[in-house]
Enzyme design. Structure first.
Site: not given
Ligand code: NAD
Ligand code: UDP
Length: 328
Positions: A57, A76, A146
């Protein structure tokens, strides 16, 4: 061989970034606590000589042995349903988690790229959104956990750059989709596709006239990769400017999936932005980057992925009624 640490590695974007850096010949350390991610997304890298995984974490102190050249902080929750369900963890990973990773980058003299979001613009009054727009965010609304975590993340990253001369990069990611999204994460693409595959009606929130602009994952990863290797420290929008209303998008999904189900309308969640479209002039100029994959191609690839899931996965992750988390 350069080493990169990728947080959020078991998530949607993180796992695709691991693949990209492995393909480019890096040694990759993936880190995740699986709060919204899935081990399955990294299964194919399990025995790869250049890949290592640490379950951790990132809001707790992070210890890495040896050198690090780059850090990509992607941990996140990213789906509105996820961050409404786990608001405190969302605030902590954006603030304490980012602080830990900046500290690690400083100790290792590594360059760090942080994953920010179009949500820093809130419900935008400037359209399309340019990087110099300061945004319209409700700090105390349900999405505030967020949005404000990400805004704090940008501020502390700039502070580390200015005060400690740390090499930092900030990507503002607009709605991105593709294989390995979680079918039950509540975001609109997995939601609609899951509903079509299970023979359920498609749920539109509000009147469906709100807009989004969807970027295919390979384009997003390319933009992030180029930004990391650039020398630009201020935020850069990466997304696909092709904007569509959610209603038209639902119609496209009905055609693509061949479902005979109908559209049903539900309440619009509080704070749901009415329009969103990236201005990517800066990324084009700076990174010589623009999206290459059109929505028809990207959606077909994504649908093929969701179709390949087992019956058990399809139903285990059936769309839940999340209404108790919204509009409070
Ligand atoms: P996702 O939920 O698939 O991946 C996020 C990962 O972070 C997960 O595997 C989760 O287990 C891990 N995680 C969360 N909190 C944690 C912690 N405290 N310690 C360790 N691991 C932790 O989401 P995603 O779509 O892959 O998004 C990834 C990043 O990109 C995020 O930061 C998100 O804010 C950003 N983002 C994504 C999008 C999108 O459209 N997919 C848009 C804007 C921003
Ligand atoms: N949405 C919808 N039905 C669903 C899920 C989402 O109409 O089953 C809408 C949601 O209200 C928003 C848009 O689709 O206006 C995109 O939602 P998503 O959760 O994918 O991401 P956001 O861009 O809001 O962060």
């Amino acid at each position: 061989m350069k080493t990169v640490l990728i947080t959020g590695a078991a998530g949607f974007l993180g796992s695709h970034l691991c693949d990209r850096f492995i393909a480019e010949g890096y040694r990759v350390i993936g880190m995740d606590n699986f709060i919204t991610g899935d081990k399955k997304n990294l299964k194919h890298l399990e025995n790869h000589a250049n890949f290592e995984f640490i379950e951790h974490d990132v809001t707790e102190f992070i210890k890495i042995d040896g050198d690090l050249d780059y850090i990509l902080h992607f941990a996140s929750p990213a789906s509105p349903i996820d961050y409404l369900k786990i608001p405190i963890q969302t605030l902590k990973v954006g603030s304490l988690g980012t602080h830990n990773l900046l500290g690690l980058a400083k100790a290792k003299k590594a360059r760090i790229l942080i994953a920010s979001t179009s949500e820093v613009y809130g419900d935008p009054l400037v359209h399309p959104q340019t990087e110099d727009y300061f945004g319209n965010v409700n700090t105390i609304g349900p999405r505030g956990v967020y949005d404000e975590a990400k805004r704090f993340q940008e501020s502390i990253t700039m502070a580390y750059h200015r005060y400690h001369s740390l090499e930092t990069r900030i990507v503002r990611i607009f709605n991105t989709y593709g294989p390995r999204m979680r079918l039950n994460d509540g975001r609109v693409i997995p939601a609609f596709m899951g509903q079509a595959l299970r023979g359920e009606n498609l749920t539109i929130f509000g009147d469906g006239l709100q807009t989004r602009s969807f970027c295919y994952v390979s384009d997003q990863v390319e933009g992030i990769y180029r930004l990391l290797l650039s020398d630009y420290v201020y935020p850069v929008n990466i997304g696909n400017p092709n904007e569509i209303t959610i209603k038209d998008f639902a119609e496209e999904i009905i055609k693509l999936t061949g479902t005979t189900q109908k559209i049903v309308y539900k309440d619009l969640p509080l704070g749901d932005p009415m329009q969103r479209q990236p201005d990517i002039t800066l990324a084009k100029k700076l990174l010589d980057w623009e999206p290459k994959v059109g929505r028809a191609e990207g959606m077909q690839k994504t649908f093929n992925y969701f179709k390949s899931l087992t019956e058990e996965e399809l139903y285990k992750s059936a769309h839940k009624d999340f209404s108790r988390f919204i509009n409070k």
